[in-house]
Design an enzyme around this catalytic site. Structure first.
Site, PDB file in Angstrom:
ATOM      1  N   LEU A  17      80.298  57.297  46.758  1.00 46.41           N
ATOM      2  CA  LEU A  17      81.768  57.300  47.490  1.00 46.41           C
ATOM      3  C   LEU A  17      82.636  57.267  46.359  1.00 46.41           C
ATOM      4  O   LEU A  17      83.737  57.976  46.535  1.00 46.41           O
ATOM      5  CB  LEU A  17      81.934  56.115  48.383  1.00 46.41           C
ATOM      6  CG  LEU A  17      80.666  55.736  49.500  1.00 46.41           C
ATOM      7  CD1 LEU A  17      80.894  54.715  50.323  1.00 46.41           C
ATOM      8  CD2 LEU A  17      80.762  56.940  50.380  1.00 46.41           C
ATOM      9  N   ASP A  36      82.243  52.633  35.511  1.00 48.92           N
ATOM     10  CA  ASP A  36      81.057  52.534  35.884  1.00 48.92           C
ATOM     11  C   ASP A  36      80.052  51.855  34.709  1.00 48.92           C
ATOM     12  O   ASP A  36      80.228  52.409  33.726  1.00 48.92           O
ATOM     13  CB  ASP A  36      80.479  53.997  36.354  1.00 48.92           C
ATOM     14  CG  ASP A  36      79.389  53.670  37.617  1.00 48.92           C
ATOM     15  OD1 ASP A  36      79.867  54.146  38.549  1.00 48.92           O
ATOM     16  OD2 ASP A  36      78.168  53.232  37.247  1.00 48.92           O
ATOM     17  N   VAL A  60      81.582  45.858  36.220  1.00 52.24           N
ATOM     18  CA  VAL A  60      82.557  45.137  37.120  1.00 52.24           C
ATOM     19  C   VAL A  60      82.640  43.544  37.230  1.00 52.24           C
ATOM     20  O   VAL A  60      83.567  42.943  37.535  1.00 52.24           O
ATOM     21  CB  VAL A  60      82.889  45.598  38.651  1.00 52.24           C
ATOM     22  CG1 VAL A  60      83.202  47.143  38.595  1.00 52.24           C
ATOM     23  CG2 VAL A  60      81.431  45.467  39.398  1.00 52.24           C
ATOM     24  N   TYR A 161      74.316  40.806  51.787  1.00 52.82           N
ATOM     25  CA  TYR A 161      75.122  41.997  51.985  1.00 52.82           C
ATOM     26  C   TYR A 161      76.344  41.664  52.770  1.00 52.82           C
ATOM     27  O   TYR A 161      77.301  42.031  52.526  1.00 52.82           O
ATOM     28  CB  TYR A 161      74.205  43.375  52.252  1.00 52.82           C
ATOM     29  CG  TYR A 161      75.233  44.446  52.190  1.00 52.82           C
ATOM     30  CD1 TYR A 161      75.698  45.003  51.044  1.00 52.82           C
ATOM     31  CD2 TYR A 161      75.333  45.128  53.343  1.00 52.82           C
ATOM     32  CE1 TYR A 161      76.076  46.079  50.828  1.00 52.82           C
ATOM     33  CE2 TYR A 161      75.987  46.393  53.072  1.00 52.82           C
ATOM     34  CZ  TYR A 161      76.514  46.886  51.965  1.00 52.82           C
ATOM     35  OH  TYR A 161      77.164  48.091  51.815  1.00 52.82           O
ATOM     36  N   THR A 196      74.915  59.160  50.426  1.00 53.61           N
ATOM     37  CA  THR A 196      74.811  58.971  48.971  1.00 53.61           C
ATOM     38  C   THR A 196      73.606  58.330  48.334  1.00 53.61           C
ATOM     39  O   THR A 196      72.547  58.399  49.188  1.00 53.61           O
ATOM     40  CB  THR A 196      75.818  57.800  48.803  1.00 53.61           C
ATOM     41  OG1 THR A 196      75.131  56.588  49.149  1.00 53.61           O
ATOM     42  CG2 THR A 196      77.206  57.874  49.499  1.00 53.61           C
TER      43      THR A 196
END
Ligand SMILES: NC(=O)c1ccc[n+]([C@@H]2O[C@H](COP(=O)([O-])OP(=O)(O)OC[C@H]3O[C@@H](n4cnc5c(N)ncnc54)[C@H](O)[C@@H]3O)[C@@H](O)[C@H]2O)c1
Length: 255
Positions: A17, A36, A60, A161, A196
């Site tokens: 995405l 990334d 991140v 999640y 993806t």
């Protein structure tokens, strides 16, 4: 908002995405910084996009890496767009089949990546955006975070999640309220099932079964459809403080 000529930071931009978002925004004249932890992937996507793209390799969950990436994005021009796509899933039930409790470590890992990672970039990008010249309508920029339909339709095994994506949803309104004073909008996209690398790990028949569970159209979403929504959100100044499901109308069953 006029986005041509502005800068964007896109986490997770080496794949899926985030990659589709980087390609779409660059095609609209935005200078994109791909952030990334997959350095080779980030470098390859940036090279394919060409002159409008650069990359930063980093994590991140590391505030220093995030600051470096935001600085690089802001150095190139007016940073007006931040898109958080770095994230991943985990499967584990409250109690395992043998009755033992869900391990804490994977739960913490998922919150750290999906929630703290989003927080790191959102806060640092907002701080940089607050210093750019506002456009004629007073708007400075937009932040788009990636939630999931699992924030609302959490399935069996999605405790960690769903908790993380619920937190992304929960940050949307207070962040939009905090940043209204500086002309920055905040939204989240809650994707359904997208084609993806995250889902490519599944065998074909499992992917086909998932596609059949979509209301309409009966297929997985294409990453380009996610990128198109990000571009629309960025340009439509009246969208704010909302979580948009992008899911073909799917409502996930318990399993
Ligand atoms: N694919 C789907 O069906 C789907 C559905 C709902 C939500 N989502 C969410 O969308 C987001 C993107 O998913 P995707 O399908 O594009 O996944 P993906 O695996 O294709 O891409 C994720 C990218 O994030 C990067 N990344 C992972 N951890 C990182 C870290 N700590 N620091 C920096 N980069 C990191 C990876 O290297 C990768 O390039 C995730 O948050 C995911 O939970 C995906």
């Amino acid at each position: 908002m006029e986005i041509n000529g502005s800068s964007a930071i896109i986490t997770g931009g080496a794949s899926g995405l985030g990659e589709a978002t980087a390609r779409k925004l660059a095609s609209e004249g935005v200078r994109v910084t791909i952030f990334d932890r997959n350095e080779d992937g980030a470098k390859a996507v940036a090279a394919e996009i060409g002159a409008n793209a650069n990359y930063v390799a980093g994590d991140v969950t590391d505030p220093e890496d995030c600051q470096k990436a935001v600085d690089q994005a802001a150095d190139g021009g007016n940073l007006r767009i931040a898109v958080n796509c770095a994230g991943t899933g985990w499967v584990g039930r409250v109690i395992n089949r043998d009755g033992s409790p869900h391990d804490l470590a994977p739960f913490q890992f998922i919150q750290n990546l999906n929630v703290i990672g989003t927080f790191n970039i959102m806060t640092k990008a907002a701080s940089a955006m607050a210093t750019v010249e506002p456009q004629a309508n007073g708007e400075r920029g937009v932040i788009v975070n990636t939630a999931s339909v699992a924030a609302f339709d959490g399935q069996i095994g999605q405790l960690a999640y769903s908790a993380s994506k619920g937190a992304v949803v929960g940050m949307t309104l207070p962040a939009a309220r905090d940043l209204a004073v500086v002309g920055i909008r905040v939204l989240a996209i809650a994707p359904g099932l997208f084609n993806t690398p995250l889902l490519a790990m599944l065998p074909d028949d499992a992917r086909n079964a998932l596609a059949q569970s979509v209301n309409f159209p009966k297929r997985l979403g294409e990453p380009s459809e996610f990128g198109a929504l990000v571009a629309h959100i960025a340009t439509n100044s009246y969208l704010n403080a909302e979580v948009i499901r992008l899911d073909g109308g799917i409502r996930m069953p318990p399993k």
